[in-house]
Write an enzyme that holds these catalytic residues in place. Structure first.
Site, short mmCIF file in Angstrom:
data_model
loop_
_atom_site.label_atom_id
_atom_site.label_comp_id
_atom_site.label_asym_id
_atom_site.label_seq_id
_atom_site.Cartn_x
_atom_site.Cartn_y
_atom_site.Cartn_z
CB CYS A 150 -0.93 0.00 1.21
SG CYS A 150 -2.00 1.45 1.28
CB CYS A 153 -0.60 2.53 3.99
SG CYS A 153 -2.07 1.81 3.29
CG ASP A 154 3.25 1.30 4.38
OD1 ASP A 154 2.79 1.77 5.44
OD2 ASP A 154 3.08 0.12 4.05
#
Ligand code: NAP
Length: 335
Positions: A150, A153-154
């Site tokens: 992701c 997300c990261d």
């Protein structure tokens, strides 16, 4: 099954952001929900306790955590909040559902061999990112070593800033992730196993015209190479690629690898349950609600969302599901 067995008002299946948020709302509404969190380490366990955030390192885009928070810690806090209001938690999977269509309680079978009955069921079992299946990939993904499924997300983590990264896949997700990463990384290599991308032309164009974007055609990842950092944590240093046409091997130095080869919603245990799914296997919802095609069965989070797939959107859907369930129970005179 004994007739004396109490009938649950609300059973929540799954314990990611959507499941715990549904539990917080349902318990505060005095519905005394029970959450089936899944069985840790059962392989293949239908439900991952805590959901996909258990495989994430820092969550920096969930409002309320200005310094960021580790995914597993965040899920512990969600659980704590749900328990505070009386949510009961069971460490089992639901392995089969017999949903009723005549207003009688639904019947759920657990991995421990129990049979439970419930008026309302909230399915929040999430979706699993597809991985390449390499051992080195999974080790680095679990330990915050630079492999993730992701980018949203990261991708903005300091470890990827101004560093070369790779995105694996050729669909819209891969292009979206690759595009997103061009904001932070020094170079974004899109690795695709064929010589034509599956993703939409507009997304392709948007990526290719970025000065730090490049596509590695006809390549698959054979291995993730790593070395310990100064704290002894294994960190990705390069990926070994194989040319799918010539068979030639090469090494590409990267600090991040983002796998974007699709997701699989966790719905196997709902086979033959009567629930309706879309073509990709996600639970179909009635418009602007968490209601499914079966009365008293609601769905929330990634299991019913192939588009946004964020912790915050999953939480929002969990909230909707609990409110929808509460209203439905009220309408049925069961509340
Ligand atoms: P997808 O369209 O199924 O694409 C998956 C990609 O991964 C394909 O290019 C596939 O290669 C590749 N792949 C699959 N298994 C692989 C493996 N083992 N090794 C290497 N490559 C592998 O999945 P998606 O990109 O997640 O998109 C899912 C759906 O959501 C699509 O309908 C998409 O349009 C939609 N979506 C839309 C947007 C948007 O509009 N903003 C954003 C994201 C997703 P092949 O091409 O060779 O099969």
């Amino acid at each position: 099954m004994s007739d004396q067995q109490p009938i649950e008002k609300v059973v929540i299946i799954g314990s990611g952001p959507s499941g715990w948020t549904a539990a917080i709302y349902a318990s505060r509404a005095n519905l005394s929900p029970v959450v089936y969190v899944g069985v840790a380490k059962q392989d293949p366990g239908p439900i991952l306790p805590g959901g996909q955030l258990m495989l994430t390192t820092d969550v920096e885009n969930y409002p309320g955590f200005p310094e960021g928070i580790a995914g597993p810690e965040m899920m512990m806090k969600f659980e704590e909040q749900a328990r505070r209001f009386g949510t009961r938690v069971v460490g089992e999977d639901i392995v089969r559902c017999e949903f009723s269509t005549d207003g009688t309680p639904h019947t759920l079978h657990t991995s421990g061999g129990s049979v439970i009955r419930a008026y309302a069921v909230i399915v929040s079992t999430g979706a699993t990112a597809n991985w390449l299946g390499l051992e080195s990939e999974m080790q680095l993904a679990r330990n915050g070593g630079g492999v993730s499924a992701c980018a949203v997300c990261d991708g903005a983590l300091p470890m990827f800033r101004d560093q070369p990264v790779a995105v694996i896949g050729g669909g819209d997700s891969a292009l979206e992730e690759a595009n997103y990463l061009t904001k932070f990384a020094s170079k974004v290599h899109l690795i695709h196993r064929r010589d034509a991308l599956r993703g939409s032309k507009v997304m392709q164009q948007r990526f290719i015209e970025k000065p730090n974007a490049t596509v590695e055609w006809n390549k698959v990842v054979e291995e993730c190479l790593s070395a310990p950092d100064d704290r002894g944590t294994q960190k990705l240093t390069a990926i070994r690629l194989k040319d799918t046409v010539t068979g030639e091997l090469s090494e590409l130095p990267v600090k991040g690898m983002f796998v974007a080869i699709g997701h699989t919603p966790t719905t196997k245990f709902l086979k033959d349950s009567g629930l309706e799914f879309d073509d990709a296997g996600y639970i179909l919802l009635k418009s602007r609600s968490s209601r499914t095609n079966i009365a008293g069965v609601f769905a929330a989070g990634d299991v019913a969302d192939s588009v946004y797939r964020q912790a915050i959107t999953a939480s929002g859907m969990g909230c909707q599901a609990a409110i929808d369930a509460e209203h439905w129970l009220g309408d049925m005179g069961l509340n």
